[in-house]
Scaffold this motif. Sequence first.
Motif, mmCIF file in Angstrom:
data_model
loop_
_atom_site.group_PDB
_atom_site.id
_atom_site.type_symbol
_atom_site.label_atom_id
_atom_site.label_comp_id
_atom_site.label_asym_id
_atom_site.label_seq_id
_atom_site.Cartn_x
_atom_site.Cartn_y
_atom_site.Cartn_z
ATOM 1 N N LEU A 116 0.839 -1.219 0.000
ATOM 2 C CA LEU A 116 0.000 0.000 0.000
ATOM 3 C C LEU A 116 0.874 1.270 0.000
ATOM 4 O O LEU A 116 0.671 2.160 -0.838
ATOM 5 C CB LEU A 116 -0.964 -0.015 1.194
ATOM 6 C CG LEU A 116 -1.891 1.195 1.302
ATOM 7 C CD1 LEU A 116 -2.850 1.259 0.119
ATOM 8 C CD2 LEU A 116 -2.701 1.148 2.604
ATOM 9 N N PRO A 117 1.889 1.375 0.891
ATOM 10 C CA PRO A 117 2.761 2.565 0.822
ATOM 11 C C PRO A 117 3.513 2.657 -0.507
ATOM 12 O O PRO A 117 3.702 3.760 -1.041
ATOM 13 C CB PRO A 117 3.746 2.374 1.978
ATOM 14 C CG PRO A 117 3.081 1.420 2.902
ATOM 15 C CD PRO A 117 2.242 0.526 2.052
ATOM 16 N N LEU A 118 3.908 1.509 -1.056
ATOM 17 C CA LEU A 118 4.619 1.513 -2.339
ATOM 18 C C LEU A 118 3.708 2.043 -3.445
ATOM 19 O O LEU A 118 4.132 2.853 -4.279
ATOM 20 C CB LEU A 118 5.112 0.094 -2.668
ATOM 21 C CG LEU A 118 5.988 -0.039 -3.898
ATOM 22 C CD1 LEU A 118 7.308 0.687 -3.710
ATOM 23 C CD2 LEU A 118 6.259 -1.514 -4.211
ATOM 24 N N GLY A 143 1.216 4.043 -2.976
ATOM 25 C CA GLY A 143 1.090 5.482 -2.716
ATOM 26 C C GLY A 143 2.275 6.251 -3.277
ATOM 27 O O GLY A 143 2.116 7.324 -3.873
ATOM 28 N N ALA A 144 3.462 5.681 -3.083
ATOM 29 C CA ALA A 144 4.686 6.331 -3.584
ATOM 30 C C ALA A 144 4.665 6.416 -5.109
ATOM 31 O O ALA A 144 5.036 7.447 -5.688
ATOM 32 C CB ALA A 144 5.908 5.542 -3.114
ATOM 33 N N LEU A 164 2.361 9.140 -6.263
ATOM 34 C CA LEU A 164 3.049 10.437 -6.121
ATOM 35 C C LEU A 164 3.997 10.672 -7.293
ATOM 36 O O LEU A 164 4.061 11.760 -7.856
ATOM 37 C CB LEU A 164 3.855 10.460 -4.826
ATOM 38 C CG LEU A 164 3.182 10.980 -3.569
ATOM 39 C CD1 LEU A 164 4.144 10.868 -2.396
ATOM 40 C CD2 LEU A 164 2.779 12.433 -3.745
ATOM 41 N N LEU A 165 4.734 9.634 -7.614
ATOM 42 C CA LEU A 165 5.704 9.717 -8.715
ATOM 43 C C LEU A 165 4.990 10.047 -10.023
ATOM 44 O O LEU A 165 5.460 10.855 -10.826
ATOM 45 C CB LEU A 165 6.457 8.388 -8.819
ATOM 46 C CG LEU A 165 7.606 8.310 -9.792
ATOM 47 C CD1 LEU A 165 8.736 9.217 -9.372
ATOM 48 C CD2 LEU A 165 8.118 6.871 -9.892
ATOM 49 N N HIS A 209 3.598 13.784 -9.790
ATOM 50 C CA HIS A 209 4.553 14.877 -9.520
ATOM 51 C C HIS A 209 5.923 14.576 -10.131
ATOM 52 O O HIS A 209 6.938 14.912 -9.548
ATOM 53 C CB HIS A 209 4.694 15.113 -8.013
ATOM 54 C CG HIS A 209 3.423 15.512 -7.349
ATOM 55 N ND1 HIS A 209 2.970 16.805 -7.343
ATOM 56 C CD2 HIS A 209 2.497 14.779 -6.695
ATOM 57 C CE1 HIS A 209 1.803 16.854 -6.701
ATOM 58 N NE2 HIS A 209 1.500 15.636 -6.299
ATOM 59 N N VAL A 244 8.569 17.364 -10.387
ATOM 60 C CA VAL A 244 9.256 17.782 -9.158
ATOM 61 C C VAL A 244 10.435 16.846 -8.889
ATOM 62 O O VAL A 244 11.519 17.267 -8.484
ATOM 63 C CB VAL A 244 8.280 17.738 -7.947
ATOM 64 C CG1 VAL A 244 8.951 18.321 -6.706
ATOM 65 C CG2 VAL A 244 7.009 18.486 -8.258
ATOM 66 N N PHE A 245 10.219 15.552 -9.161
ATOM 67 C CA PHE A 245 11.291 14.576 -8.964
ATOM 68 C C PHE A 245 12.451 14.877 -9.903
ATOM 69 O O PHE A 245 13.612 14.774 -9.528
ATOM 70 C CB PHE A 245 10.771 13.160 -9.231
ATOM 71 C CG PHE A 245 9.899 12.633 -8.142
ATOM 72 C CD1 PHE A 245 10.401 11.749 -7.212
ATOM 73 C CD2 PHE A 245 8.579 13.020 -8.021
ATOM 74 C CE1 PHE A 245 9.613 11.270 -6.180
ATOM 75 C CE2 PHE A 245 7.780 12.546 -7.008
ATOM 76 C CZ PHE A 245 8.296 11.667 -6.082
ATOM 77 N N THR A 255 14.409 17.683 -8.529
ATOM 78 C CA THR A 255 15.176 17.269 -7.352
ATOM 79 C C THR A 255 16.474 16.582 -7.755
ATOM 80 O O THR A 255 17.498 16.733 -7.122
ATOM 81 C CB THR A 255 14.329 16.305 -6.479
ATOM 82 O OG1 THR A 255 13.107 16.944 -6.187
ATOM 83 C CG2 THR A 255 15.044 15.928 -5.196
#
Lengths: 40, 454
Positions: free
Chosen positions: A19-21, A23-24, A27-28, A31, A34-35, A38
């Motif tokens: 689940l967190p993966l 979510g990540a 995001l990727l 966005h 932005v990455f 960075t």
Amino acid sequence: MDLLLIKEGFPLLSFLIFLPLAGALVLLFFHGEVFARTGQ
Amino acid sequence: MIVTSLTAVCSLLLLTGFDPASSKYQFVEIYAWIPRFHINYIVGMDGISILLVLLTTFIMPFCVLASWKYIQQRVAPFMFCLLIMETSMVGVFVALDFVLFYIFWEFMLIPMYLLIAIWGGPRKAYASIKFFLYTLAGSVLLLVAIIALYLKSGTFFIPDMMWQPYSLTFQVLVFLAFFLAFAIKVPMFPFHTWLPAAHVEAPTAGSVILASVLLKMGTYGMLRFCLPITPDATLLLATPILWLSIAGIIYGGFTALAQQDMKKLIAYSSVGHMGFVTLGIFVLNTRGVEGAILQMINHGVTTGALFFCVGMIYERTHSRELALAAGVGKYMPWFVTFLAFFSLSSFGFPGTNSFIGEFLVLAGAFEHNTVLALAAIPGCGPGGGLYAAHAAKDRLGGYRQSRPEIITLTPFLIFVFWIGLKPQPFIDLMNTSVVTLLDQLHNWQQQGIAMTLR
């Protein structure tokens, strides 16, 4: 294998790992620019 | 925030489905991955790992909350790193295949490095590279040990590698490789020098993750791998490790006394607290090991909360110097109250969580060796004593406390007193797994003695 208690049904541990993966990755996906900044 | 909160809520289902009376691995999932090399996706957890998984999932939403105002630049990549960290941390605690474990172990290195290197303080390059090199050196040794075990046992399935009749020389070599990898992660004295640098330069969320979860991976590894995979080597080398733990407890506690930087203070006291954990593990009795696991959770809760507190002071004063923080308390009475309770918890005040953990570890140490236990006692107080001095200093001057900060700290305080006043439910969760592990170790020891006599 007798040390393992296998429960049929919802793969809860995998869900908690991925689940967190997921979510990540979302995001990727939204966005990415932005990455890229960075990394520069 | 949504993802981390959802993960935390879903992880509560683990408690409802977990059978504390069973020492077997539960919630097991098996999928073939690379059959040719006997590599599978196998996850599961027992009484030793369940509390650590819950600690991880519950810390993460607060890390996001604490970064909400503090991180203003490159927010998406920051959250991306936090989420990758969460995946790898949960993965490490539940992996039952060594390749899977190693992938998760390595997977967390890069986001943590980036958290320090991009969002860190003025010396972030130095701190992040030091963290990376230290941890990578340990990881290489871990990889060598995993390959050596695979060549001996023909499997990467961790439970199948346990309690196997490996030769003593092989066990000692594998143990040393494991031990070095995990001792760097803990970090045990004298492998601790990366920790103060990393803590000082990391952003608040990075420090909290580092202290609350990452350090526990070292002690979890010792408990999960060193004891059952290399039992003879563990029995052989336990005594020097116990004295190394004592050195860490005393060194960490007294070095913390000399610090003026609040994050360094907490970092050094962490070295002392983690010394208690390794002491508890290697006394090899039920009280010691249960105390060690409880102390891992306690340290995660208390030190995490203290890092949040330091972060909140830093946001206002832009300094971590103890002297410059004087004056925070007048306009932030609630904040100082929280800080005082976390400080009391940190030096093991009766009624708080750390008291139970340290008491169990010391009881286990007394059962093992009185001299050892007496040697550990001077390290109990010093680090925390300075927090108390700090809390007292904070009672002058003025800033405003905010409601989200109080909301962030409240659950930590609840756990401080919950574990401190009613630790039994937490101990019950791990008891069966710990007793089974130690029974197996003692049976192994008896068999070894019987073989020698024959």
